[in-house]
Design a protein around this motif. Structure first.
Motif, PDB file in Angstrom:
ATOM      1  N   HIS A 175      11.053  35.700  61.777  1.00 23.56           N
ATOM      2  CA  HIS A 175      11.764  36.060  63.007  1.00 23.56           C
ATOM      3  C   HIS A 175      12.797  34.991  63.361  1.00 23.56           C
ATOM      4  O   HIS A 175      13.678  35.237  64.193  1.00 23.56           O
ATOM      5  N   TYR A 176      12.694  33.802  62.756  1.00 24.86           N
ATOM      6  CA  TYR A 176      13.710  32.779  63.022  1.00 24.86           C
ATOM      7  C   TYR A 176      15.112  33.265  62.628  1.00 24.86           C
ATOM      8  O   TYR A 176      16.109  32.756  63.147  1.00 24.86           O
ATOM      9  N   LEU A 177      15.198  34.259  61.723  1.00 29.16           N
ATOM     10  CA  LEU A 177      16.513  34.793  61.365  1.00 29.16           C
ATOM     11  C   LEU A 177      17.214  35.392  62.581  1.00 29.16           C
ATOM     12  O   LEU A 177      18.438  35.334  62.703  1.00 29.16           O
ATOM     13  N   ARG A 178      16.416  35.956  63.488  1.00 32.70           N
ATOM     14  CA  ARG A 178      16.989  36.498  64.724  1.00 32.70           C
ATOM     15  C   ARG A 178      17.584  35.369  65.560  1.00 32.70           C
ATOM     16  O   ARG A 178      18.674  35.512  66.132  1.00 32.70           O
ATOM     17  N   ALA A 179      16.876  34.236  65.610  1.00 32.21           N
ATOM     18  CA  ALA A 179      17.402  33.086  66.359  1.00 32.21           C
ATOM     19  C   ALA A 179      18.684  32.564  65.723  1.00 32.21           C
ATOM     20  O   ALA A 179      19.622  32.173  66.435  1.00 32.21           O
ATOM     21  N   LEU A 180      18.742  32.548  64.401  1.00 33.39           N
ATOM     22  CA  LEU A 180      19.971  32.109  63.736  1.00 33.39           C
ATOM     23  C   LEU A 180      21.131  33.048  64.065  1.00 33.39           C
ATOM     24  O   LEU A 180      22.247  32.605  64.343  1.00 33.39           O
ATOM     25  N   ALA A 181      20.865  34.344  64.011  1.00 32.04           N
ATOM     26  CA  ALA A 181      21.915  35.318  64.312  1.00 32.04           C
ATOM     27  C   ALA A 181      22.408  35.166  65.744  1.00 32.04           C
ATOM     28  O   ALA A 181      23.617  35.289  66.018  1.00 32.04           O
ATOM     29  N   GLN A 182      21.494  34.878  66.663  1.00 31.98           N
ATOM     30  CA  GLN A 182      21.895  34.677  68.059  1.00 31.98           C
ATOM     31  C   GLN A 182      22.778  33.448  68.218  1.00 31.98           C
ATOM     32  O   GLN A 182      23.558  33.362  69.160  1.00 31.98           O
ATOM     33  N   ARG A 183      22.648  32.492  67.291  1.00 32.84           N
ATOM     34  CA  ARG A 183      23.511  31.311  67.286  1.00 32.84           C
ATOM     35  C   ARG A 183      24.765  31.541  66.442  1.00 32.84           C
ATOM     36  O   ARG A 183      25.496  30.609  66.136  1.00 32.84           O
ATOM     37  N   GLU A 184      25.016  32.796  66.091  1.00 31.00           N
ATOM     38  CA  GLU A 184      26.193  33.213  65.323  1.00 31.00           C
ATOM     39  C   GLU A 184      26.232  32.604  63.928  1.00 31.00           C
ATOM     40  O   GLU A 184      27.296  32.371  63.360  1.00 31.00           O
ATOM     41  N   VAL A 185      25.047  32.347  63.368  1.00 32.38           N
ATOM     42  CA  VAL A 185      24.952  31.960  61.970  1.00 32.38           C
ATOM     43  C   VAL A 185      24.996  33.239  61.136  1.00 32.38           C
ATOM     44  O   VAL A 185      24.354  34.239  61.472  1.00 32.38           O
ATOM     45  N   ALA A 186      25.748  33.226  60.053  1.00 29.53           N
ATOM     46  CA  ALA A 186      25.848  34.400  59.183  1.00 29.53           C
ATOM     47  C   ALA A 186      24.550  34.562  58.403  1.00 29.53           C
ATOM     48  O   ALA A 186      24.199  33.719  57.573  1.00 29.53           O
ATOM     49  N   VAL A 187      23.814  35.614  58.696  1.00 26.55           N
ATOM     50  CA  VAL A 187      22.544  35.886  58.023  1.00 26.55           C
ATOM     51  C   VAL A 187      22.583  37.292  57.442  1.00 26.55           C
ATOM     52  O   VAL A 187      23.413  38.126  57.817  1.00 26.55           O
ATOM     53  N   VAL A 188      21.666  37.571  56.504  1.00 29.46           N
ATOM     54  CA  VAL A 188      21.503  38.938  56.029  1.00 29.46           C
ATOM     55  C   VAL A 188      21.063  39.802  57.212  1.00 29.46           C
ATOM     56  O   VAL A 188      20.090  39.463  57.902  1.00 29.46           O
ATOM     57  N   PRO A 189      21.779  40.899  57.506  1.00 32.69           N
ATOM     58  CA  PRO A 189      21.364  41.751  58.637  1.00 32.69           C
ATOM     59  C   PRO A 189      19.912  42.162  58.486  1.00 32.69           C
ATOM     60  O   PRO A 189      19.490  42.616  57.421  1.00 32.69           O
ATOM     61  N   THR A 190      19.146  41.983  59.557  1.00 29.42           N
ATOM     62  CA  THR A 190      17.699  42.197  59.475  1.00 29.42           C
ATOM     63  C   THR A 190      17.219  42.995  60.682  1.00 29.42           C
ATOM     64  O   THR A 190      17.537  42.654  61.822  1.00 29.42           O
ATOM     65  N   ARG A 191      16.442  44.040  60.406  1.00 27.04           N
ATOM     66  CA  ARG A 191      15.749  44.768  61.464  1.00 27.04           C
ATOM     67  C   ARG A 191      14.267  44.459  61.355  1.00 27.04           C
ATOM     68  O   ARG A 191      13.692  44.520  60.261  1.00 27.04           O
ATOM     69  N   PHE A 192      13.655  44.103  62.471  1.00 26.94           N
ATOM     70  CA  PHE A 192      12.233  43.798  62.491  1.00 26.94           C
ATOM     71  C   PHE A 192      11.472  44.984  63.070  1.00 26.94           C
ATOM     72  O   PHE A 192      11.860  45.553  64.097  1.00 26.94           O
ATOM     73  N   LEU A 193      10.400  45.340  62.392  1.00 22.97           N
ATOM     74  CA  LEU A 193       9.484  46.375  62.874  1.00 22.97           C
ATOM     75  C   LEU A 193       8.159  45.708  63.204  1.00 22.97           C
ATOM     76  O   LEU A 193       7.609  44.976  62.383  1.00 22.97           O
ATOM     77  N   GLU A 194       7.659  45.978  64.396  1.00 28.76           N
ATOM     78  CA  GLU A 194       6.386  45.401  64.812  1.00 28.76           C
ATOM     79  C   GLU A 194       5.298  46.474  64.754  1.00 28.76           C
ATOM     80  O   GLU A 194       5.591  47.673  64.838  1.00 28.76           O
ATOM     81  N   PRO A 195       4.035  46.062  64.597  1.00 27.50           N
ATOM     82  CA  PRO A 195       2.956  47.055  64.621  1.00 27.50           C
ATOM     83  C   PRO A 195       3.059  47.951  65.852  1.00 27.50           C
ATOM     84  O   PRO A 195       3.258  47.471  66.969  1.00 27.50           O
ATOM     85  N   GLY A 196       2.959  49.251  65.639  1.00 26.56           N
ATOM     86  CA  GLY A 196       3.112  50.214  66.726  1.00 26.56           C
ATOM     87  C   GLY A 196       4.515  50.780  66.832  1.00 26.56           C
ATOM     88  O   GLY A 196       4.750  51.729  67.585  1.00 26.56           O
ATOM     89  N   THR A 197       5.477  50.219  66.072  1.00 27.62           N
ATOM     90  CA  THR A 197       6.851  50.705  66.093  1.00 27.62           C
ATOM     91  C   THR A 197       6.934  52.114  65.521  1.00 27.62           C
ATOM     92  O   THR A 197       6.310  52.422  64.505  1.00 27.62           O
TER      93      THR A 197
END
Length: 305
Positions: free
Chosen positions: A95-117
Motif C-alpha cells: 500500500h506504500y505505492l499509494r503513498a508514493l503516488a500521492q507524493r507524485e512519484v511515478a509508479v505503476v498504476p495500482t488498484r487495491f482490492l480489500e477483503p469484502g470488495t
C-alpha cells in the motif's frame, strides 16, 4: 577501547542462499569490527549486546509478518536497527505505492482490492493484460499476469487471495518490462550501483512460487530520468534520516518513462556480489552507523538517538 559489535540479521533461507552474506561479514571483519550472523527469530538472541543490527536476508518475514513486525519493534528499542522498525512497518505492505503516488512519484498504476470488495471480471480488463498480486509479498509470491481476454481468470485469482483475508493489487501489464527490470541500489542515502534483470512473469496465467527471482542479472548504468524517479521515491519515505540501504525497482511504461515497481527497504538483494564497489559502500555505511551507535546514550521509539 570498546569493541563495536554488529549483528547481520538473516534467516534459515538466508544462511543457505544469500550469496552476499559471507561477503558482508568478511568485509566488516576485515575493517576490524566484531560481526555475528544472527537469525531474526533466534529465541536466545540478546540484541542489546550489539551496537547495531543490520537486516539483510530475513526472507521468511512475509509468511510471518505479524511476528516479524513485533520483533522489529522490540529489537529496535534494544539496539539500533537498520533499517528502523517504523520504516520496516511502512514498507512491509505495498500500500506504500499509494503513498508514493500521492507524493507524485511515478509508479505503476495500482488498484487495491480489500477483503469484502465488490468487483466484476470487467474490472480486470486492460489493453495489455493485468498483473494480480497480494499487497504483502516478496519474490513474486502468489503473483501472476493475465493476457487480454483472460480477465475472468484474473478475477478468480484475486478472489482466492481475498478469501484468505489478503489485500490484492491489480496493475496493468507493461509490455516493455521485456526490456528488463532495473534495480537501483542506494546505500547510506547515496546512489551506489544498479543492475538490470530479466522479467519474472514470463508465462501468463501461472502462479509459480518456486520461480528463481533474479535471472539475467547484469550491471546497468541508469539514465538520469531513472535516477530522478528513484530519488523521488526515496524522498517519500516517512523517516527523518535516509535508510541505510534501499533498492528501487523500475520498469518502463508504454511511452518509455521509468515508473516504480517496488521500493524495497527491508531485506532486498543488493547484488553486492556483482559490485565490489557496492560492497565497499555498504561496509562504509554500516561502519558509520555503528560509530554513531556508540555515541547514542538512549534510543527513541523511532529507532533514532
Amino acid at each position: 577501547m570498546s569493541v563495536t559489535r554488529i549483528a547481520i540479521v538473516t534467516s534459515d533461507a538466508g544462511i543457505e542462499y544469500d550469496v552476499d552474506l559471507p561477503l558482508i561479514v568478511d568485509a566488516l571483519r576485515a575493517d576490524g569490527l566484531t560481526v555475528e550472523t544472527v537469525l531474526w527469530d533466534a529465541p536466545a538472541a540478546a540484541w542489546e549486546r550489539f551496537d547495531l543490527a543490520v537486516i539483510r536476508s530475513t526472507w521468511d518475514y512475509v509468511e510471518r509478518l505479524d511476528d516479524f513486525l513485533v520483533w522489529a519493534d522490540t529489537t529496535g528499542v534494544r539496539t539500533r536497527l537498520w533499517n528502523p522498525a517504523p520504516v520496516i512497518r511502512w514498507n512491509s505492505d505495498k500500500h506504500y505505492l499509494r503513498a508514493l503516488a500521492q507524493r507524485e512519484v511515478a509508479v505503476v498504476p495500482t488498484r487495491f482490492l480489500e477483503p469484502g470488495t465488490q468487483f466484476t471480471p470487467a474490472d480486470f480488463t486492460q489493453a495489455d493484460g493485468v498483473v494480480v498480486k497480494p499487497s504483502v509479498s516478496a519474490g513474486a509470491l502468489d503473483t501472476a499476469r493475465y493476457e487480454p481476454g483472460r480477465h475472468e481468470d484474473a478475477a478468480r485469482h484475486a478472489q482466492m487471495l481475498l478469501n484468505q483475508g489478503r489485500s490484492v493489487m491489480v496493475q496493468p501489464y507493461l509490455p516493455r518490462v521485456a526490456e528488463g527490470e532495473r534495480a537501483l541500489i542506494f546505500i547510506g542515502g547515496g546512489f551506489s550501483h544498479a543492475i538490470r534483470k530479466d522479467p519474472l512473469l514470463t508465462e501468463p496465467g501461472v502462479i509459480d512460487n518456486d520461480r528463481v527471482p533474479h535471472l539475467g542479472v547484469a550491471p546497468y548504468q541508469p539514465t538520469k530520468e531513472e535516477i530522478r524517479t528513484a530519488l523521488a521515491a526515496l524522498a517519500a519515505i516517512p523517516s527523518p534520516k535516509a535508510p541505510l540501504f534501499a533498492r528501487v525497482d523500475l520498469v518502463l511504461n508504454n511511452i518509455g518513462e521509468p515508473v516504480v515497481l517496488e521500493l524495497e527497504l527491508i531485506e532486498p538483494n543488493l547484488f553486492l556480489q556483482s559490485s565490489m564497489e557496492g560492497l565497499r559502500h555498504f561496509v562504509d555505511a554500516v561502519t558509520a552507523r555503528a560509530g554513531a551507535s556508540a555515541g547514542c546514550p538512549q534510543l527513541g521509539l523511532d529507532g533514532f538517538c
